[in-house]
Design a protein around this motif. Sequence first.
Motif, PDB file in Angstrom:
ATOM      1  N   THR A 135      33.267  40.645  46.302  1.00  0.00           N
ATOM      2  CA  THR A 135      34.452  40.063  45.699  1.00  0.00           C
ATOM      3  C   THR A 135      34.102  38.909  44.763  1.00  0.00           C
ATOM      4  O   THR A 135      33.086  38.231  44.939  1.00  0.00           O
ATOM      5  CB  THR A 135      35.403  39.544  46.797  1.00  0.00           C
ATOM      6  N   LEU A 169      36.381  36.471  44.365  1.00  0.00           N
ATOM      7  CA  LEU A 169      37.240  35.370  44.802  1.00  0.00           C
ATOM      8  C   LEU A 169      36.402  34.187  45.281  1.00  0.00           C
ATOM      9  O   LEU A 169      35.432  34.362  46.018  1.00  0.00           O
ATOM     10  CB  LEU A 169      38.174  35.829  45.928  1.00  0.00           C
ATOM     11  N   GLN A 177      36.469  41.786  50.136  1.00  0.00           N
ATOM     12  CA  GLN A 177      37.697  41.328  49.486  1.00  0.00           C
ATOM     13  C   GLN A 177      38.683  40.807  50.527  1.00  0.00           C
ATOM     14  O   GLN A 177      39.312  39.753  50.340  1.00  0.00           O
ATOM     15  CB  GLN A 177      38.324  42.475  48.702  1.00  0.00           C
ATOM     16  N   PHE A 229      40.074  37.010  50.803  1.00  0.00           N
ATOM     17  CA  PHE A 229      41.524  36.889  50.704  1.00  0.00           C
ATOM     18  C   PHE A 229      42.077  36.045  51.842  1.00  0.00           C
ATOM     19  O   PHE A 229      42.815  35.065  51.623  1.00  0.00           O
ATOM     20  CB  PHE A 229      42.123  38.291  50.700  1.00  0.00           C
ATOM     21  N   GLN A 245      40.996  32.353  51.507  1.00  0.00           N
ATOM     22  CA  GLN A 245      41.804  31.605  50.538  1.00  0.00           C
ATOM     23  C   GLN A 245      43.171  31.272  51.133  1.00  0.00           C
ATOM     24  O   GLN A 245      43.650  30.133  51.008  1.00  0.00           O
ATOM     25  CB  GLN A 245      41.984  32.415  49.249  1.00  0.00           C
ATOM     26  N   GLU A 276      45.576  30.523  42.627  1.00  0.00           N
ATOM     27  CA  GLU A 276      44.793  31.392  43.510  1.00  0.00           C
ATOM     28  C   GLU A 276      45.583  32.628  43.932  1.00  0.00           C
ATOM     29  O   GLU A 276      44.991  33.687  44.183  1.00  0.00           O
ATOM     30  CB  GLU A 276      44.298  30.604  44.724  1.00  0.00           C
ATOM     31  N   HIS A 300      43.978  36.352  43.442  1.00  0.00           N
ATOM     32  CA  HIS A 300      43.800  37.431  44.437  1.00  0.00           C
ATOM     33  C   HIS A 300      45.006  38.377  44.465  1.00  0.00           C
ATOM     34  O   HIS A 300      45.331  38.963  45.509  1.00  0.00           O
ATOM     35  CB  HIS A 300      43.509  36.865  45.832  1.00  0.00           C
ATOM     36  N   SER A 317      44.577  41.761  46.219  1.00  0.00           N
ATOM     37  CA  SER A 317      43.921  41.822  47.538  1.00  0.00           C
ATOM     38  C   SER A 317      44.796  42.446  48.605  1.00  0.00           C
ATOM     39  O   SER A 317      44.337  43.297  49.381  1.00  0.00           O
ATOM     40  CB  SER A 317      43.485  40.421  47.967  1.00  0.00           C
TER      41      SER A 317
END
Length: 301
Positions: free
Chosen positions: A2, A4, A65, A69, A72, A160, A164, A167
């Motif tokens: 990912t 992210l 991912q 996710f 975050q 953010e 994402h 996701s």
Amino acid sequence: MTDLQIRRIRFAFDDPIPFNWNQANPAFSTYMNMVSIMAICFEKMLVAAVREAMPTIADAEVAAQADAFLRQEAQHASAHRHHVRALIRSHPGLQHTLDEAIAAYDELTATTSLRYRLAYVADLEATFTPFFKMLLDNEDTLFRPGDDRVSSLLLWHFVEEVEHRSSALIVYDAVVGDKAYRMFALPRIVRHLLQVTTLITNGINDHVPLAERAIDTNTIKPYYRVRQLIRGQRLTGLPDIRPALHTVPWKQKLVTASRVLMSQTPMHDPAHAPTPGFADEWITRYNRGDDVSRWYASQAS
């Protein structure tokens, strides 16, 4: 793997935070305070659902991912807790409102299937990119006039969410895979969202004095204005308080509404959704080491 990033940002909420943190727009202040409360309880449910789903994800890229996710989202919930705790220090009754909202999502976790909760997450997350794009496209009027600490928290969170944006659907497709089920579950999801929103708006009215919130939160409940007009009743609240999004052009509101509706269709792909230019600006400043916890103050200096 990912792309992210997990960004741990400390926002300065140790000092008192005004409930009406954007005095130029009290309705928007209250609306975003509601978002802070909702973020805590919704993202707790989200993290629990994704963690429960992860052992069933065979694809290593999807698993990476999913992990990024939920990490975050856990950061978002933690930061919003600091904001809401600051509000509770000034208005202790809001603790009861927060507890009730968390309980509503805890019950969802305890009593519904993983399939339903992943659909809930995917459906709601799909609306975020068009809605937050509208907010970020108008950050100069919605966030800049307010308390920099609260504005900076919200700007980071919304950037953010855009980052994402795919996701939740990636996880849903990997674990559930039934595109039609998301639409089937949508009415039940909307009912639950309305119940929690009503709980929070009632709690704010009960526990925050009108002098500090400046609006009757009944006026920002979904369908409130329509119901009042149908009944032939006057709208309550202060007559000179304008709607939360009054600075956003109507054309943008209509485009956003259409994109939110389209986000709930089975073939919608968030990866192709238009994104705000502000998100790129925010990430650029973060990567070069700017103090994004004081977005406007550090920009000015």
